[in-house]
Design an enzyme around this catalytic site. Sequence first.
Site, PDB file in Angstrom:
ATOM      1  N   LYS A 192      74.994 -61.816  74.350  1.00  0.00           N
ATOM      2  CA  LYS A 192      74.638 -60.843  75.386  1.00  0.00           C
ATOM      3  C   LYS A 192      75.870 -60.591  76.229  1.00  0.00           C
ATOM      4  O   LYS A 192      76.729 -61.464  76.336  1.00  0.00           O
ATOM      5  CB  LYS A 192      73.529 -61.413  76.293  1.00  0.00           C
ATOM      6  CG  LYS A 192      72.794 -60.370  77.095  1.00  0.00           C
ATOM      7  CD  LYS A 192      71.666 -59.771  76.284  1.00  0.00           C
ATOM      8  CE  LYS A 192      70.984 -58.637  76.998  1.00  0.00           C
ATOM      9  NZ  LYS A 192      69.757 -58.230  76.265  1.00  0.00           N
TER      10      LYS A 192
ATOM     11  N   ASP B 130      70.916 -52.319  76.846  1.00  0.00           N
ATOM     12  CA  ASP B 130      69.954 -53.103  77.642  1.00  0.00           C
ATOM     13  C   ASP B 130      69.839 -52.318  78.955  1.00  0.00           C
ATOM     14  O   ASP B 130      70.123 -51.104  78.984  1.00  0.00           O
ATOM     15  CB  ASP B 130      70.466 -54.541  77.865  1.00  0.00           C
ATOM     16  CG  ASP B 130      69.375 -55.475  78.398  1.00  0.00           C
ATOM     17  OD1 ASP B 130      68.508 -55.886  77.620  1.00  0.00           O
ATOM     18  OD2 ASP B 130      69.371 -55.769  79.609  1.00  0.00           O
TER      19      ASP B 130
HETATM   20  P1  NDP Z   1      66.435 -49.275  81.422  1.00  0.00           P
HETATM   21  O1  NDP Z   1      67.737 -49.365  82.146  1.00  0.00           O
HETATM   22  O2  NDP Z   1      66.196 -48.152  80.502  1.00  0.00           O
HETATM   23  O3  NDP Z   1      65.225 -49.326  82.448  1.00  0.00           O
HETATM   24  C1  NDP Z   1      65.085 -50.400  83.328  1.00  0.00           C
HETATM   25  C2  NDP Z   1      63.842 -50.172  84.169  1.00  0.00           C
HETATM   26  O4  NDP Z   1      63.579 -51.348  84.921  1.00  0.00           O
HETATM   27  C3  NDP Z   1      64.018 -49.057  85.177  1.00  0.00           C
HETATM   28  O5  NDP Z   1      62.777 -48.495  85.444  1.00  0.00           O
HETATM   29  C4  NDP Z   1      64.570 -49.818  86.386  1.00  0.00           C
HETATM   30  O6  NDP Z   1      64.356 -49.166  87.621  1.00  0.00           O
HETATM   31  C5  NDP Z   1      63.747 -51.087  86.323  1.00  0.00           C
HETATM   32  N1  NDP Z   1      64.503 -52.175  86.938  1.00  0.00           N
HETATM   33  C6  NDP Z   1      65.708 -52.659  86.546  1.00  0.00           C
HETATM   34  N2  NDP Z   1      66.110 -53.641  87.358  1.00  0.00           N
HETATM   35  C7  NDP Z   1      65.159 -53.772  88.278  1.00  0.00           C
HETATM   36  C8  NDP Z   1      64.990 -54.619  89.382  1.00  0.00           C
HETATM   37  N3  NDP Z   1      65.913 -55.540  89.694  1.00  0.00           N
HETATM   38  N4  NDP Z   1      63.848 -54.489  90.113  1.00  0.00           N
HETATM   39  C9  NDP Z   1      62.907 -53.555  89.798  1.00  0.00           C
HETATM   40  N5  NDP Z   1      63.015 -52.714  88.751  1.00  0.00           N
HETATM   41  C10 NDP Z   1      64.117 -52.835  88.006  1.00  0.00           C
HETATM   42  O7  NDP Z   1      66.319 -50.688  80.667  1.00  0.00           O
HETATM   43  P2  NDP Z   1      65.380 -51.079  79.429  1.00  0.00           P
HETATM   44  O8  NDP Z   1      64.098 -50.342  79.497  1.00  0.00           O
HETATM   45  O9  NDP Z   1      66.202 -51.011  78.213  1.00  0.00           O
HETATM   46  O10 NDP Z   1      65.142 -52.634  79.729  1.00  0.00           O
HETATM   47  C11 NDP Z   1      64.001 -53.110  80.441  1.00  0.00           C
HETATM   48  C12 NDP Z   1      63.785 -54.562  80.106  1.00  0.00           C
HETATM   49  O11 NDP Z   1      63.556 -54.702  78.694  1.00  0.00           O
HETATM   50  C13 NDP Z   1      64.953 -55.504  80.416  1.00  0.00           C
HETATM   51  O12 NDP Z   1      64.440 -56.762  80.774  1.00  0.00           O
HETATM   52  C14 NDP Z   1      65.653 -55.616  79.067  1.00  0.00           C
HETATM   53  O13 NDP Z   1      66.407 -56.804  78.967  1.00  0.00           O
HETATM   54  C15 NDP Z   1      64.468 -55.643  78.141  1.00  0.00           C
HETATM   55  N6  NDP Z   1      64.713 -55.294  76.742  1.00  0.00           N
HETATM   56  C16 NDP Z   1      65.334 -54.138  76.396  1.00  0.00           C
HETATM   57  C17 NDP Z   1      65.529 -53.824  75.068  1.00  0.00           C
HETATM   58  C18 NDP Z   1      66.119 -52.541  74.627  1.00  0.00           C
HETATM   59  O14 NDP Z   1      66.188 -52.312  73.418  1.00  0.00           O
HETATM   60  N7  NDP Z   1      66.529 -51.650  75.517  1.00  0.00           N
HETATM   61  C19 NDP Z   1      65.137 -54.757  74.008  1.00  0.00           C
HETATM   62  C20 NDP Z   1      64.424 -55.916  74.473  1.00  0.00           C
HETATM   63  C21 NDP Z   1      64.257 -56.165  75.798  1.00  0.00           C
HETATM   64  P3  NDP Z   1      65.575 -48.363  88.309  1.00  0.00           P
HETATM   65  O15 NDP Z   1      65.722 -47.111  87.527  1.00  0.00           O
HETATM   66  O16 NDP Z   1      65.141 -48.171  89.715  1.00  0.00           O
HETATM   67  O17 NDP Z   1      66.766 -49.269  88.204  1.00  0.00           O
HETATM   68  O1  2IT Z   2      67.143 -57.853  74.798  1.00  0.00           O
HETATM   69  C1  2IT Z   2      67.290 -57.282  73.696  1.00  0.00           C
HETATM   70  O2  2IT Z   2      66.786 -57.728  72.654  1.00  0.00           O
HETATM   71  C2  2IT Z   2      68.083 -56.059  73.654  1.00  0.00           C
HETATM   72  N1  2IT Z   2      68.544 -55.594  74.699  1.00  0.00           N
HETATM   73  C3  2IT Z   2      68.377 -55.383  72.337  1.00  0.00           C
HETATM   74  C4  2IT Z   2      69.544 -56.032  71.667  1.00  0.00           C
HETATM   75  C5  2IT Z   2      70.029 -55.353  70.424  1.00  0.00           C
HETATM   76  O3  2IT Z   2      71.032 -55.865  69.889  1.00  0.00           O
HETATM   77  O4  2IT Z   2      69.468 -54.358  69.973  1.00  0.00           O
END
Ligand code: NDP
Ligand code: 2IT
Length: 446
Positions: free
Chosen positions: A126, A166
């Site tokens: 990561k 992420d």
């Molecule tokens: P995005 O940046 O697309 O969206 C993040 C969302 O979470 C936004 O709505 C953001 O609000 C909110 N957010 C972020 N930080 C905070 C905080 N400190 N407090 C409150 N709200 C918060 O990210 P993703 O959707 O990609 O990721 C969301 C989660 O999913 C994370 O935990 C990530 O690690 C996990 N994840 C992502 C994957 C992926 O493929 N993208 C895969 C597996 C897990 P705002 O716009 O106000 O910041």
């Molecule tokens: O938390 C996660 O699994 C991710 N942000 C996706 C990682 C990836 O390599 O697609």
Amino acid sequence: MKKIIDNFLAQVQERNQNEPEFMQAVTEVAENVIPYIVENDIYYGQNILLRMVEPERVVFFRVSWIDDQNEIQVNRGYRIEMNSAIGPYKGGLRFHPSVNLSVLKFLAFEQVFKNSLTTLPMGGGKGGSDFDPKGKSDNEVMRFCQSFMTELFRHIGPNRDIPAGDIGVGGREIGYLFGQYKRLKNEFTGVLTGKGVSWGGSLIRPEATGYGVVYFTQKMLENIGTSLEEKKVVISGSGNVAQFAAEKVIQLGGTVSTLSDSGGYIYDEEGIDSEKLDHVMNLKSVQRGRIQKYIERYPNAKFFAGKTPWEVPCDVALPCATQNELHKKDAVFLVKNGCVCVVEGANMPSTPEAIQTFAKNKVLFAPGKASNAGGVAVSGLEMAQNSLRYNWTREEVDSRLKNIMSEIHESCFEYGQEDGFVNYVKGANIAGFVKVADAMLAQGVV
Ligand code: NDP
Ligand code: 2IT
């Protein structure tokens, strides 16, 4: 047993001062895995978990860049290369002001188990930066990404370490990062995943995490003889994971009532249908605006500033924003309001006390390392397609994703049985551990 676990955690704590998120992730794994190690001769006495909590390598670097006012800005860049026993390091990059060593080490540690569960040959890593993309122009984001990659490129590669997105890193950022890598190496390779489909990306990768969460939810509900149809679903976040989880819930006949961002949550009692979701996708991902603006377009909905949506009655809750966003008091609300199933889309969104509350009340609970593995799984499929120099259809990728989520559910089921109930946390931790530990043992003392 408690003493063995406490001694182990004290040793890890001693070496990792001021890393609360990392300790939280390690504690959960240790509580499930140490009893398993003690019961299984081949792992006992190998210090295998002590090796697994130590990253193979940590890269920490300066990222200087010039903003639109011609001021020099300085951020910190990181890549945690946690474990390569079963494949090259694989995992996302997070750009958010809260990024620090503890947050990235917890994410890298969980990634090792998650990637193992996908059944694909990927190690765990990561990275990211404390850079905040919010309010920055496209040109600023591009200059930051170029500077970040100018150091990172020497540490990664399609057979070494393959980053992805992420929080704060989506298609735009992956594009700028890929462009700079290609310039520096003069090579077009699958060094990042989440690429655009016309330049090596996979269909379904943007949707994969959210869809996978919902496929996993379906399996959990199926197992207790029900489905998502007509279920009321509360979702936090409104980014990549939340948007596509909502899309799939709607397709499967559930009602999505909430979405949120760091400013608060919106509650639409009539349900967020696909037209409203299109509006959210435009609002959040194109305009890069705030979720609060939803109520300007749909005035029957309400916005609750500074709050999380767990107080809204629901059957199913999908936390899809960030770590530690669902506390014990929220879990108590969910239980009281009749929620039967909590499935993590984010990484570690529920605190340990919240998870205990779900367990005590027999609420089905899936940890992110199992239920959000669909994203990295399709990243693995993107790597496979890059190696083949071929693209699979949407249907092909989606069907592989479904199968993988189903296999992860099976693994949790196999290792998580507890008094006629499935403990998905235990199942995911042990099933994820076994594959990595076996590979490490086979490869000698490393
Ligand atoms: P995005 O940046 O697309 O969206 C993040 C969302 O979470 C936004 O709505 C953001 O609000 C909110 N957010 C972020 N930080 C905070 C905080 N400190 N407090 C409150 N709200 C918060 O990210 P993703 O959707 O990609 O990721 C969301 C989660 O999913 C994370 O935990 C990530 O690690 C996990 N994840 C992502 C994957 C992926 O493929 N993208 C895969 C597996 C897990 P705002 O716009 O106000 O910041
Ligand atoms: O938390 C996660 O699994 C991710 N942000 C996706 C990682 C990836 O390599 O697609």
